[in-house]
Design a protein around this motif. Sequence first.
Motif, PDB file in Angstrom:
ATOM      1  N   LEU A 128      29.324  47.694  43.515  1.00 42.78           N
ATOM      2  CA  LEU A 128      30.103  46.739  44.314  1.00 42.78           C
ATOM      3  C   LEU A 128      29.120  45.800  44.993  1.00 42.78           C
ATOM      4  O   LEU A 128      28.414  46.181  45.933  1.00 42.78           O
ATOM      5  CB  LEU A 128      30.963  47.478  45.335  1.00 42.78           C
ATOM      6  N   ILE A 129      29.055  44.567  44.495  1.00 42.54           N
ATOM      7  CA  ILE A 129      27.998  43.628  44.872  1.00 42.54           C
ATOM      8  C   ILE A 129      28.523  42.566  45.841  1.00 42.54           C
ATOM      9  O   ILE A 129      29.401  41.776  45.481  1.00 42.54           O
ATOM     10  CB  ILE A 129      27.430  42.944  43.615  1.00 42.54           C
ATOM     11  N   GLY A 155      28.877  45.229  37.476  1.00 38.21           N
ATOM     12  CA  GLY A 155      28.919  44.766  38.854  1.00 38.21           C
ATOM     13  C   GLY A 155      30.268  44.149  39.165  1.00 38.21           C
ATOM     14  O   GLY A 155      30.778  43.342  38.377  1.00 38.21           O
ATOM     15  N   LEU A 156      30.863  44.530  40.275  1.00 41.94           N
ATOM     16  CA  LEU A 156      32.103  43.921  40.753  1.00 41.94           C
ATOM     17  C   LEU A 156      31.746  42.947  41.859  1.00 41.94           C
ATOM     18  O   LEU A 156      31.119  43.329  42.858  1.00 41.94           O
ATOM     19  CB  LEU A 156      33.057  44.999  41.276  1.00 41.94           C
ATOM     20  N   VAL A 157      32.106  41.665  41.686  1.00 45.16           N
ATOM     21  CA  VAL A 157      31.713  40.609  42.621  1.00 45.16           C
ATOM     22  C   VAL A 157      32.954  39.899  43.142  1.00 45.16           C
ATOM     23  O   VAL A 157      33.834  39.514  42.361  1.00 45.16           O
ATOM     24  CB  VAL A 157      30.784  39.580  41.938  1.00 45.16           C
ATOM     25  N   GLY A 214      31.691  37.508  50.315  1.00 42.42           N
ATOM     26  CA  GLY A 214      31.608  38.766  51.040  1.00 42.42           C
ATOM     27  C   GLY A 214      31.687  39.979  50.137  1.00 42.42           C
ATOM     28  O   GLY A 214      31.341  39.933  48.954  1.00 42.42           O
ATOM     29  N   VAL A 215      32.145  41.086  50.722  1.00 37.82           N
ATOM     30  CA  VAL A 215      32.139  42.357  49.993  1.00 37.82           C
ATOM     31  C   VAL A 215      33.372  42.475  49.095  1.00 37.82           C
ATOM     32  O   VAL A 215      34.463  42.095  49.479  1.00 37.82           O
ATOM     33  CB  VAL A 215      32.076  43.547  50.969  1.00 37.82           C
ATOM     34  N   PRO A 216      33.196  43.029  47.893  1.00 40.23           N
ATOM     35  CA  PRO A 216      34.342  43.208  46.997  1.00 40.23           C
ATOM     36  C   PRO A 216      35.234  44.369  47.439  1.00 40.23           C
ATOM     37  O   PRO A 216      34.796  45.254  48.174  1.00 40.23           O
ATOM     38  CB  PRO A 216      33.685  43.507  45.647  1.00 40.23           C
ATOM     39  N   ALA A 217      36.476  44.327  46.996  1.00 42.19           N
ATOM     40  CA  ALA A 217      37.463  45.391  47.208  1.00 42.19           C
ATOM     41  C   ALA A 217      37.989  45.461  48.631  1.00 42.19           C
ATOM     42  O   ALA A 217      38.740  46.373  48.971  1.00 42.19           O
ATOM     43  CB  ALA A 217      36.914  46.751  46.777  1.00 42.19           C
ATOM     44  N   ALA A 234      39.906  46.127  44.567  1.00 42.96           N
ATOM     45  CA  ALA A 234      40.230  47.476  45.037  1.00 42.96           C
ATOM     46  C   ALA A 234      40.973  48.269  43.967  1.00 42.96           C
ATOM     47  O   ALA A 234      40.770  49.491  43.834  1.00 42.96           O
ATOM     48  CB  ALA A 234      41.062  47.405  46.317  1.00 42.96           C
ATOM     49  N   ASP A 235      41.828  47.604  43.201  1.00 47.34           N
ATOM     50  CA  ASP A 235      42.580  48.297  42.146  1.00 47.34           C
ATOM     51  C   ASP A 235      41.641  48.835  41.067  1.00 47.34           C
ATOM     52  O   ASP A 235      41.838  49.937  40.539  1.00 47.34           O
ATOM     53  CB  ASP A 235      43.604  47.347  41.514  1.00 47.34           C
ATOM     54  N   LEU A 236      40.614  48.057  40.750  1.00 46.57           N
ATOM     55  CA  LEU A 236      39.651  48.498  39.732  1.00 46.57           C
ATOM     56  C   LEU A 236      38.825  49.678  40.247  1.00 46.57           C
ATOM     57  O   LEU A 236      38.543  50.613  39.501  1.00 46.57           O
ATOM     58  CB  LEU A 236      38.733  47.340  39.343  1.00 46.57           C
TER      59      LEU A 236
END
Length: 249
Positions: free
Chosen positions: A7-8, A96-98, A102-105, A111-113
Amino acid sequence: MPGTLYLIPNTLGPVDAAPGALSALLPTQVQALTSRLDYFVAENAKTARAFLKLIAIDHPLAKPLQEIEIAELNVNTPPAALNQLLAPLLAGRDAGLVSEAGVPAVADPGADLVRLAHQHGIAVRPLVGPSSLLLAVMASGLNGQSFAFNGYLPTDAAQRTKRIQQLEQRSRAEKQTQLLIETPYRNGQMLEALAAGCQPGTLICVATDLSLASESVRTLTAAKWKAELAAGKAPEFHKKPTVFLFLAQ
Protein backbone atom coordinates in the motif's frame (compact mmCIF):
# COMPACT_ATOMS: atom_id res chain seq x y z
CA MET A 1 3.34 -18.59 -3.27
CA PRO A 2 1.33 -15.35 -3.64
CA GLY A 3 3.02 -12.02 -4.03
CA THR A 4 2.73 -9.11 -1.60
CA LEU A 5 0.31 -6.20 -1.94
CA TYR A 6 2.14 -3.00 -0.98
CA LEU A 7 0.00 0.00 0.00
CA ILE A 8 1.97 2.94 -1.38
CA PRO A 9 1.22 6.50 -0.26
CA ASN A 10 1.10 9.20 -2.90
CA THR A 11 1.81 12.90 -2.45
CA LEU A 12 -1.07 15.19 -1.40
CA GLY A 13 -0.53 17.49 -4.36
CA PRO A 14 1.92 18.59 -7.05
CA VAL A 15 5.63 18.13 -6.31
CA ASP A 16 8.55 19.69 -8.18
CA ALA A 17 10.15 17.28 -10.64
CA ALA A 18 13.61 17.89 -9.19
CA PRO A 19 16.13 15.50 -7.64
CA GLY A 20 15.37 14.94 -3.96
CA ALA A 21 12.08 16.85 -3.99
CA LEU A 22 9.98 13.74 -3.34
CA SER A 23 12.14 12.67 -0.38
CA ALA A 24 10.73 15.49 1.74
CA LEU A 25 7.34 13.77 1.57
CA LEU A 26 8.03 10.08 1.00
CA PRO A 27 10.70 7.99 2.76
CA THR A 28 13.53 6.88 0.50
CA GLN A 29 12.93 3.24 1.49
CA VAL A 30 9.35 3.49 0.21
CA GLN A 31 10.54 5.03 -3.04
CA ALA A 32 13.16 2.31 -3.49
CA LEU A 33 10.64 -0.47 -2.95
CA THR A 34 8.15 1.17 -5.31
CA SER A 35 10.80 1.54 -8.00
CA ARG A 36 11.28 -2.23 -8.28
CA LEU A 37 7.59 -3.07 -8.82
CA ASP A 38 6.17 -3.58 -12.31
CA TYR A 39 2.49 -4.03 -11.47
CA PHE A 40 0.28 -1.36 -9.88
CA VAL A 41 -3.40 -0.87 -9.15
CA ALA A 42 -4.40 2.79 -9.17
CA GLU A 43 -7.45 5.02 -9.40
CA ASN A 44 -6.12 6.64 -12.55
CA ALA A 45 -3.34 5.20 -14.71
CA LYS A 46 -2.24 8.60 -16.04
CA THR A 47 -1.67 10.18 -12.63
CA ALA A 48 -0.05 6.97 -11.36
CA ARG A 49 2.48 7.18 -14.18
CA ALA A 50 3.22 10.81 -13.23
CA PHE A 51 3.89 9.65 -9.66
CA LEU A 52 6.19 6.87 -10.86
CA LYS A 53 8.08 9.38 -13.04
CA LEU A 54 8.85 11.38 -9.88
CA ILE A 55 10.22 8.28 -8.19
CA ALA A 56 12.37 7.45 -11.21
CA ILE A 57 14.16 10.82 -10.93
CA ASP A 58 15.98 9.62 -7.78
CA HIS A 59 16.01 5.94 -8.68
CA PRO A 60 17.69 5.48 -12.09
CA LEU A 61 17.32 1.69 -11.86
CA ALA A 62 13.53 1.95 -11.59
CA LYS A 63 11.51 -0.10 -14.06
CA PRO A 64 10.95 1.81 -17.33
CA LEU A 65 7.37 3.06 -17.57
CA GLN A 66 6.77 1.05 -20.73
CA GLU A 67 7.49 -2.13 -18.73
CA ILE A 68 5.05 -1.25 -15.94
CA GLU A 69 1.49 -2.54 -15.95
CA ILE A 70 -1.12 -0.29 -14.30
CA ALA A 71 -4.66 -1.57 -13.73
CA GLU A 72 -7.36 0.87 -12.69
CA LEU A 73 -9.60 0.54 -9.64
CA ASN A 74 -12.06 3.36 -9.08
CA VAL A 75 -15.72 4.01 -8.29
CA ASN A 76 -16.69 2.61 -11.70
CA THR A 77 -14.94 -0.73 -11.21
CA PRO A 78 -17.48 -3.56 -10.79
CA PRO A 79 -16.91 -5.85 -7.77
CA ALA A 80 -16.59 -8.80 -10.15
CA ALA A 81 -13.40 -7.27 -11.58
CA LEU A 82 -11.48 -7.34 -8.29
CA ASN A 83 -10.44 -10.98 -8.63
CA GLN A 84 -8.84 -10.16 -11.98
CA LEU A 85 -6.85 -7.35 -10.35
CA LEU A 86 -5.50 -9.83 -7.80
CA ALA A 87 -4.66 -12.53 -10.36
CA PRO A 88 -1.02 -11.40 -10.81
CA LEU A 89 -0.48 -11.54 -7.04
CA LEU A 90 -1.96 -15.01 -6.80
CA ALA A 91 0.54 -15.98 -9.52
CA GLY A 92 3.40 -14.78 -7.30
CA ARG A 93 3.86 -11.21 -8.52
CA ASP A 94 4.25 -8.30 -6.07
CA ALA A 95 2.00 -5.28 -6.63
CA GLY A 96 1.57 -1.72 -5.45
CA LEU A 97 -1.78 -0.11 -4.63
CA VAL A 98 -1.63 3.66 -5.19
CA SER A 99 -4.27 6.28 -4.40
CA GLU A 100 -4.76 9.57 -6.23
CA ALA A 101 -3.45 11.36 -3.13
CA GLY A 102 -2.27 10.29 0.29
CA VAL A 103 -2.61 6.79 1.66
CA PRO A 104 -4.54 4.12 -0.28
CA ALA A 105 -7.61 2.31 1.09
CA VAL A 106 -8.69 5.26 3.29
CA ALA A 107 -11.63 7.10 1.71
CA ASP A 108 -10.50 5.19 -1.33
CA PRO A 109 -11.92 2.27 -3.40
CA GLY A 110 -8.70 0.34 -2.79
CA ALA A 111 -10.13 -0.86 0.54
CA ASP A 112 -12.21 -3.45 -1.33
CA LEU A 113 -9.09 -4.88 -2.97
CA VAL A 114 -7.26 -5.04 0.36
CA ARG A 115 -10.15 -6.93 1.97
CA LEU A 116 -10.20 -9.43 -0.90
CA ALA A 117 -6.43 -9.84 -0.65
CA HIS A 118 -6.81 -10.89 2.98
CA GLN A 119 -9.49 -13.40 1.97
CA HIS A 120 -7.04 -14.97 -0.48
CA GLY A 121 -4.19 -15.11 2.04
CA ILE A 122 -2.18 -12.42 0.23
CA ALA A 123 0.24 -10.50 2.47
CA VAL A 124 -0.63 -6.79 2.76
CA ARG A 125 2.06 -4.28 3.71
CA PRO A 126 1.14 -0.63 4.43
CA LEU A 127 3.99 1.79 3.76
CA VAL A 128 4.74 5.09 5.45
CA GLY A 129 3.73 8.36 3.80
CA PRO A 130 1.52 11.45 4.06
CA SER A 131 -2.05 11.07 5.32
CA SER A 132 -4.12 14.26 5.12
CA LEU A 133 -6.45 13.02 7.87
CA LEU A 134 -3.75 12.32 10.45
CA LEU A 135 -1.81 15.47 9.54
CA ALA A 136 -5.01 17.48 10.02
CA VAL A 137 -5.69 15.95 13.44
CA MET A 138 -2.10 16.61 14.49
CA ALA A 139 -2.22 20.27 13.44
CA SER A 140 -5.77 21.11 14.55
CA GLY A 141 -5.30 21.27 18.31
CA LEU A 142 -8.52 19.26 18.66
CA ASN A 143 -8.92 15.94 20.46
CA GLY A 144 -6.43 13.46 19.04
CA GLN A 145 -7.41 10.72 21.52
CA SER A 146 -10.83 10.20 19.95
CA PHE A 147 -11.74 11.18 16.41
CA ALA A 148 -13.97 9.92 13.59
CA PHE A 149 -13.74 10.34 9.84
CA ASN A 150 -17.15 10.85 8.25
CA GLY A 151 -16.22 11.25 4.60
CA TYR A 152 -18.54 13.39 2.51
CA LEU A 153 -21.74 14.98 3.82
CA PRO A 154 -24.98 15.28 1.80
CA THR A 155 -24.91 17.93 -0.94
CA ASP A 156 -28.49 18.99 -0.15
CA ALA A 157 -28.20 22.01 2.16
CA ALA A 158 -30.93 20.96 4.59
CA GLN A 159 -29.67 17.38 4.84
CA ARG A 160 -26.10 18.61 5.26
CA THR A 161 -27.06 20.91 8.14
CA LYS A 162 -29.00 18.09 9.80
CA ARG A 163 -25.97 15.80 9.52
CA ILE A 164 -23.63 18.48 10.90
CA GLN A 165 -25.86 18.91 13.93
CA GLN A 166 -26.02 15.15 14.48
CA LEU A 167 -22.23 14.93 14.38
CA GLU A 168 -21.92 17.92 16.70
CA GLN A 169 -24.15 16.17 19.25
CA ARG A 170 -21.91 13.11 19.03
CA SER A 171 -18.82 15.28 19.35
CA ARG A 172 -20.18 16.92 22.51
CA ALA A 173 -21.37 13.66 24.08
CA GLU A 174 -18.16 11.71 23.36
CA LYS A 175 -15.66 14.61 23.28
CA GLN A 176 -14.79 13.33 19.83
CA THR A 177 -13.23 15.27 16.95
CA GLN A 178 -15.22 14.91 13.72
CA LEU A 179 -13.43 14.93 10.34
CA LEU A 180 -15.02 15.66 6.97
CA ILE A 181 -13.88 16.14 3.40
CA GLU A 182 -15.58 17.85 0.50
CA THR A 183 -15.18 18.13 -3.25
CA PRO A 184 -12.64 21.01 -3.42
CA TYR A 185 -14.84 23.35 -5.46
CA ARG A 186 -17.47 23.14 -2.68
CA ASN A 187 -15.12 24.03 0.17
CA GLY A 188 -16.74 27.42 0.62
CA GLN A 189 -20.23 25.97 1.02
CA MET A 190 -18.94 23.44 3.55
CA LEU A 191 -17.28 26.04 5.77
CA GLU A 192 -20.38 28.26 5.59
CA ALA A 193 -22.55 25.30 6.58
CA LEU A 194 -20.30 24.41 9.50
CA ALA A 195 -20.12 27.99 10.77
CA ALA A 196 -23.88 28.40 10.56
CA GLY A 197 -24.91 24.92 11.68
CA CYS A 198 -22.62 24.49 14.70
CA GLN A 199 -23.00 26.11 18.11
CA PRO A 200 -20.97 29.35 18.44
CA GLY A 201 -18.34 27.81 20.73
CA THR A 202 -17.66 24.71 18.63
CA LEU A 203 -14.07 24.67 17.39
CA ILE A 204 -13.70 24.28 13.61
CA CYS A 205 -10.39 23.60 11.87
CA VAL A 206 -9.77 24.09 8.15
CA ALA A 207 -6.65 22.27 6.93
CA THR A 208 -5.72 22.91 3.30
CA ASP A 209 -2.92 21.64 1.03
CA LEU A 210 -1.29 19.70 3.85
CA SER A 211 2.42 18.94 3.36
CA LEU A 212 2.60 21.35 0.40
CA ALA A 213 4.24 24.78 0.16
CA SER A 214 0.76 26.38 0.17
CA GLU A 215 -0.30 24.58 3.37
CA SER A 216 -2.73 26.40 5.66
CA VAL A 217 -4.23 25.22 8.97
CA ARG A 218 -6.55 27.42 11.07
CA THR A 219 -8.72 26.56 14.08
CA LEU A 220 -11.38 29.06 15.21
CA THR A 221 -14.74 28.88 16.93
CA ALA A 222 -17.84 28.68 14.75
CA ALA A 223 -18.72 32.22 15.82
CA LYS A 224 -15.33 33.57 14.70
CA TRP A 225 -15.49 31.72 11.38
CA LYS A 226 -18.97 33.16 10.83
CA ALA A 227 -17.66 36.67 11.49
CA GLU A 228 -14.69 36.20 9.17
CA LEU A 229 -16.89 34.90 6.36
CA ALA A 230 -19.27 37.85 6.82
CA ALA A 231 -16.27 40.18 6.53
CA GLY A 232 -15.17 38.51 3.30
CA LYS A 233 -12.16 36.81 4.90
CA ALA A 234 -12.71 33.30 3.62
CA PRO A 235 -9.65 31.03 3.46
CA GLU A 236 -7.89 30.67 0.11
CA PHE A 237 -9.03 27.09 -0.36
CA HIS A 238 -11.16 27.10 -3.51
CA LYS A 239 -10.44 23.91 -5.49
CA LYS A 240 -7.72 22.92 -2.99
CA PRO A 241 -7.84 19.60 -1.08
CA THR A 242 -9.10 20.42 2.40
CA VAL A 243 -9.93 18.52 5.58
CA PHE A 244 -12.56 19.99 7.91
CA LEU A 245 -12.54 19.12 11.61
CA PHE A 246 -14.70 20.23 14.50
CA LEU A 247 -15.01 19.60 18.22
CA ALA A 248 -18.00 20.69 20.29
CA GLN A 249 -17.17 22.41 23.59
